[in-house]
Design a protein around this motif. Structure first.
Motif, PDB file in Angstrom:
ATOM      1  N   SER A   3       0.852  -1.189   0.000  1.00  0.00           N
ATOM      2  CA  SER A   3       0.000   0.000   0.000  1.00  0.00           C
ATOM      3  C   SER A   3       0.883   1.231   0.000  1.00  0.00           C
ATOM      4  O   SER A   3       2.088   1.154   0.273  1.00  0.00           O
ATOM      5  CB  SER A   3      -0.954   0.016   1.199  1.00  0.00           C
ATOM      6  OG  SER A   3      -0.228   0.126   2.400  1.00  0.00           O
ATOM      7  N   ALA A   4       0.289   2.372  -0.314  1.00  0.00           N
ATOM      8  CA  ALA A   4       1.047   3.627  -0.326  1.00  0.00           C
ATOM      9  C   ALA A   4       1.484   3.972   1.087  1.00  0.00           C
ATOM     10  O   ALA A   4       0.775   3.714   2.056  1.00  0.00           O
ATOM     11  CB  ALA A   4       0.184   4.743  -0.907  1.00  0.00           C
ATOM     12  N   ALA A   5       2.645   4.555   1.191  1.00  0.00           N
ATOM     13  CA  ALA A   5       3.164   4.953   2.494  1.00  0.00           C
ATOM     14  C   ALA A   5       2.436   6.192   2.997  1.00  0.00           C
ATOM     15  O   ALA A   5       1.918   6.981   2.213  1.00  0.00           O
ATOM     16  CB  ALA A   5       4.659   5.236   2.395  1.00  0.00           C
ATOM     17  N   LEU A  65      -4.927  -2.551   7.981  1.00  0.00           N
ATOM     18  CA  LEU A  65      -3.502  -2.675   7.751  1.00  0.00           C
ATOM     19  C   LEU A  65      -2.923  -1.545   6.919  1.00  0.00           C
ATOM     20  O   LEU A  65      -1.726  -1.510   6.677  1.00  0.00           O
ATOM     21  CB  LEU A  65      -3.205  -4.011   7.064  1.00  0.00           C
ATOM     22  CG  LEU A  65      -3.667  -5.239   7.853  1.00  0.00           C
ATOM     23  CD1 LEU A  65      -3.351  -6.502   7.082  1.00  0.00           C
ATOM     24  CD2 LEU A  65      -3.015  -5.269   9.215  1.00  0.00           C
ATOM     25  N   SER A  66      -3.766  -0.649   6.454  1.00  0.00           N
ATOM     26  CA  SER A  66      -3.278   0.446   5.622  1.00  0.00           C
ATOM     27  C   SER A  66      -3.608   1.774   6.270  1.00  0.00           C
ATOM     28  O   SER A  66      -4.773   2.134   6.423  1.00  0.00           O
ATOM     29  CB  SER A  66      -3.909   0.377   4.230  1.00  0.00           C
ATOM     30  OG  SER A  66      -3.551   1.509   3.460  1.00  0.00           O
ATOM     31  N   ALA A  67      -2.580   2.510   6.666  1.00  0.00           N
ATOM     32  CA  ALA A  67      -2.798   3.827   7.260  1.00  0.00           C
ATOM     33  C   ALA A  67      -3.220   4.845   6.210  1.00  0.00           C
ATOM     34  O   ALA A  67      -3.913   5.805   6.507  1.00  0.00           O
ATOM     35  CB  ALA A  67      -1.539   4.296   7.966  1.00  0.00           C
ATOM     36  N   SER A  68      -2.789   4.661   4.978  1.00  0.00           N
ATOM     37  CA  SER A  68      -3.127   5.618   3.923  1.00  0.00           C
ATOM     38  C   SER A  68      -4.469   5.304   3.276  1.00  0.00           C
ATOM     39  O   SER A  68      -5.146   6.200   2.786  1.00  0.00           O
ATOM     40  CB  SER A  68      -2.044   5.618   2.840  1.00  0.00           C
ATOM     41  OG  SER A  68      -2.027   4.375   2.153  1.00  0.00           O
ATOM     42  N   GLY A  69      -4.826   4.015   3.249  1.00  0.00           N
ATOM     43  CA  GLY A  69      -6.042   3.637   2.545  1.00  0.00           C
ATOM     44  C   GLY A  69      -5.906   3.747   1.041  1.00  0.00           C
ATOM     45  O   GLY A  69      -6.892   3.688   0.304  1.00  0.00           O
ATOM     46  N   ARG A  70      -4.683   3.899   0.567  1.00  0.00           N
ATOM     47  CA  ARG A  70      -4.446   4.053  -0.866  1.00  0.00           C
ATOM     48  C   ARG A  70      -3.589   2.918  -1.388  1.00  0.00           C
ATOM     49  O   ARG A  70      -2.701   2.420  -0.693  1.00  0.00           O
ATOM     50  CB  ARG A  70      -3.746   5.390  -1.147  1.00  0.00           C
ATOM     51  CG  ARG A  70      -4.588   6.606  -0.838  1.00  0.00           C
ATOM     52  CD  ARG A  70      -3.847   7.907  -1.148  1.00  0.00           C
ATOM     53  NE  ARG A  70      -2.805   8.202  -0.164  1.00  0.00           N
ATOM     54  CZ  ARG A  70      -1.522   8.196  -0.426  1.00  0.00           C
ATOM     55  NH1 ARG A  70      -1.094   7.877  -1.657  1.00  0.00           N
ATOM     56  NH2 ARG A  70      -0.632   8.483   0.507  1.00  0.00           N
ATOM     57  N   GLY A 110      -3.018  -6.568   4.094  1.00  0.00           N
ATOM     58  CA  GLY A 110      -1.783  -5.944   3.698  1.00  0.00           C
ATOM     59  C   GLY A 110      -1.502  -4.723   4.511  1.00  0.00           C
ATOM     60  O   GLY A 110      -2.379  -4.100   5.010  1.00  0.00           O
ATOM     61  N   LYS A 111      -0.249  -4.396   4.674  1.00  0.00           N
ATOM     62  CA  LYS A 111       0.125  -3.278   5.520  1.00  0.00           C
ATOM     63  C   LYS A 111       0.595  -2.107   4.692  1.00  0.00           C
ATOM     64  O   LYS A 111       1.333  -2.256   3.772  1.00  0.00           O
ATOM     65  CB  LYS A 111       1.235  -3.724   6.421  1.00  0.00           C
ATOM     66  CG  LYS A 111       1.981  -2.631   7.079  1.00  0.00           C
ATOM     67  CD  LYS A 111       2.939  -3.320   7.958  1.00  0.00           C
ATOM     68  CE  LYS A 111       3.831  -2.412   8.690  1.00  0.00           C
ATOM     69  NZ  LYS A 111       4.645  -3.071   9.624  1.00  0.00           N
ATOM     70  N   PRO A 112       0.154  -0.921   5.031  1.00  0.00           N
ATOM     71  CA  PRO A 112       0.545   0.243   4.277  1.00  0.00           C
ATOM     72  C   PRO A 112       1.971   0.608   4.556  1.00  0.00           C
ATOM     73  O   PRO A 112       2.518   0.200   5.529  1.00  0.00           O
ATOM     74  CB  PRO A 112      -0.364   1.314   4.822  1.00  0.00           C
ATOM     75  CG  PRO A 112      -0.683   0.845   6.175  1.00  0.00           C
ATOM     76  CD  PRO A 112      -0.633  -0.633   6.147  1.00  0.00           C
TER      77      PRO A 112
END
Length: 663
Positions: free
Chosen positions: A17-19, A407-412, A481-483
């Protein structure tokens, strides 16, 4: 800090995922940049990794004793300071770099043709393969060609410094000279972000407080996101450009007419060694229909309140991760008798829980619907009076089962140009790599603990359900998945923000290496001083051979390089240790090793029990302090959520790892 396209791949799920700025990265995570991209990952206060265009690195080992980075491709810079408590190693597909125990700056590049280029801009190091070692010093450029028994190397004078080198020096200098180090200490990774984003005030009995430049109505822990990290569980990712140190260390208090961050108690002139935490908040549950059990009636929503200096802290991760419990609102006053900083405890003066009915403090209780917690970017609002009257404080973990969105802080999604699945790419290293428990195993253990505690699970992004259907939910939660840790959030990009860590940083300033950097002119002179004069064979290709002190039989063994590096006097890192102390900035007397007049915080209830292995990002044990190591953070963390910084922290250039390190 991040600049351009930067992504991460989680080690526990394999998802890209995007940082995002201030997101931790931990053991097993990858950080990857696209064409023209840059990222800075602060592994802890003394180790910082920066990636150039089209580069990828894996955090292969992240403990209090060892940091191991695998550079799969592209250009990187690694800065280490002599006060590092972890022994660093940087691996490429055909060689391992072992810095000496002193301030060092190393430029490493893995070229498309397979050659590894290592330039020593500051310090000394050894490079090794299974066949043996070679020494390199400031001003040297080592080129390594081939792999295994066919590996050869040559040492030539390093080329002149270019824009990449100058940017790294500028980042190091900006971090090293930050004024905030006069108010915190070297373990507060990300403190350099505070200078441009707030001011310091002095509170009687409590000492220095930092007041952020935020508008009226702002509250801590509201503009951000809850993500799920191995071992640490629910971890706050603040979207403010300064959002690493104040959200993973210290406490928040309403002082004067605004919220202020208190780094911790001070007695005399020394500093204590702080603990990194995924967040310092009290969690609450809302909703009716409690029935005969705490959780069986369902949850309407969850909330969190910043912890004050006089509040008791209830950890929810590591050894506490299987604990669930609540207490009623009418018992909050009793809790304060057991918490706080005893020498500074003045009743409930700075207890946010006890003073929750104060409009200012109660307004900082952020809430979301139960199914929305941990399900992507959090849009939190202040709790209503009705919610406050029926709130239950959580005295353990939240009954929320993470899903892919957690798992994704950006959601992108990650930019396609940053996704590189290396497959079976091999790295030579003398340390052993480690990975966290798989995400599916984490959710399974969490659901089992909820069932045993008779708590009705809530699935992030879904409604609360009865306790009997946990098994059916575990499958949908798998494969998360993790951002990327440490990229800046949308609309929040700035030149000096950092993500923690391990974290990312942009090509502008942010969390650069935190060691001392010499002026450009003297650094250039140092390079020139290391010429090949008097060593006519230095520029020739040579084979790696073990030192004569080792038997010839060891030459072909994979362990031989580790043997020669360690030798009779311990590892190369230990044998090159200097007795001189490292100090940061002009206020060096406050930061030197041995400044012990500031005792360690004791919250009566341990924040984390020290783990024998000293690991930062693993799932079985807590760090001794602080990764993002974050965990480091991009920019974080990170190790802790590492010992020194929690997960590492990342920081980003144009935008701004931390951690754990952090961006």
């Amino acid at each position: 800090m991040t600049h351009g396209d930067v992504s991460t791949q989680r080690g526990d799920s394999g998802t890209w995922s995007a940082a995002v700025l201030n997101q931790p990265v931990v053991n097993g995570d990858k950080v990857s940049t696209g064409p023209g991209g840059r990222a800075e990952v602060q592994l802890d206060y003394a180790n910082i990794l920066r990636l150039g265009s089209s580069a990828q690195a894996t955090i292969a080992n992240f403990t209090q004793k060892y940091i191991q980075i695998q550079l799969g491709q592209g250009l990187a810079n690694y800065s280490v300071f002599n006060e590092s408590e972890a022994e660093p190693e940087i691996d490429t597909p055909n060689v391992a770099l072992h810095p000496a125990h002193q301030d060092g700056v190393f430029r490493i590049e893995v070229r498309p043709d397979g050659d590894s280029i290592i330039i020593v801009r500051k310090g000394e190091a050894q490079i090794s393969t299974p066949q043996g070692i070679a020494d390199i010093k400031q001003g040297d450029m080592a080129t390594v060609r081939g792999s295994g028994a066919d590996a050869k190397y040559k040492i030539t004078p390093a080329p002149e410094r270019d824009d990449w080198d100058r940017w790294n020096s500028d980042r190091d200098r900006m971090i090293h000279e930050a004024a905030a180090w006069h108010h915190t200490n070297k373990y507060y990774v990300g403190s350099e972000d505070l200078d441009a984003n707030g001011s310091w005030e002095d509170a009687p009995d409590y000492g220095q407080l930092w007041v952020p430049n935020e508008p009226d109505g702002w509250a801590p822990y509201r503009d951000g996101n809850w993500v799920w990290e191995p071992y640490y569980g629910w971890t706050w990712v603040g979207y403010e450009p300064w959002g690493w140190a104040p959200y993973h260390y210290g406490r928040w208090m309403w002082y004067g007419n605004s919220w202020a961050w208190w780094p911790g108690p001070v007695w005399g002139g020394g500093f204590y060694r702080p603990f990194w935490a995924p967040a310092y908040v009290s969690f609450f549950g809302f909703g009716g229909g409690w029935g005969f059990g705490f959780g069986w009636g369902g949850w309407g929503g969850f909330g969190w309140l910043p912890l004050g200096p006089c509040d008791r802290f209830f950890p929810w991760w590591g050894g506490y991760g299987g604990r669930f419990g609540v207490v009623g609102f009418n018992r909050f006053d009793r809790l304060n008798r057991f918490g706080g900083i005893a020498p500074l405890h003045a009743g409930t003066r700075f207890s946010n829980v006890a003073r929750i009915n104060d409009a200012h403090i109660g307004g900082a209780l952020s809430t979301v619907g139960a199914g929305k917690f941990g399900a992507g970017r959090t849009t939190a609002v202040a709790a209503t009076h009705a919610q406050l009257s029926g709130a239950r404080m959580m005295t353990g973990n939240l009954p929320v089962v993470p899903t892919r969105a957690s798992l994704s802080a950006s959601g992108r999604a990650a930019a396609a140009s940053t996704i590189r699945n290396g497959g079976s790419q091999h790295f030579f290293g003398t340390q052993s790599t480690s990975r966290p428990e798989s995400f599916q195993q984490q959710t399974t253990h969490l659901q089992q603990s909820m069932q045993q505690s008779h708590f009705s699970p809530v699935t992030a992004g879904a409604r609360a359900t009865g306790g009997g259907s946990a098994e059916s939910r575990s499958a949908s939660a798998a494969g998360v998945g993790k951002p990327n840790a440490g990229t800046t959030a949308p609309g929040r990009e700035m030149n000096s923000g950092m993500t923690r860590s391990a974290g990312n940083q942009t090509a502008a300033n942010d969390n650069g290496t935190r060691g001392s950097t010499e002026p450009m002119s003297s650094a250039n002179r140092g390079d020139q001083a290391s010429s090949t004069r008097g060593e006519p064979n230095r520029g020739e290709w040579k084979t790696f051979t073990p030192p004569s002190s080792h038997s010839s039989e060891s030459a072909g063994r994979a362990a031989s390089a580790a043997d020669t590096l360690r030798g009779d006097g311990g590892s190369y890192w230990n044998r090159t240790a200097s007795s001189s102390g490292y100090s940061r900035g002009s206020g060096s007397s406050n930061y030197e090793r041995g400044a012990t007049s500031r005792p360690q915080l004791n919250m009566r209830q341990p924040i984390v029990q020290p783990r024998s292995s000293g690991g930062y990002g693993g799932y079985h044990g807590a760090p001794s302090y602080g990764g993002s190591h974050g965990g480091g953070y991009n920019g974080g963390a990170s190790h802790s959520a590492p010992s020194s910084g929690g997960a590492s922290h990342s920081s980003g250039g144009g935008s701004h790892s931390g951690g754990g390190g952090h961006h």
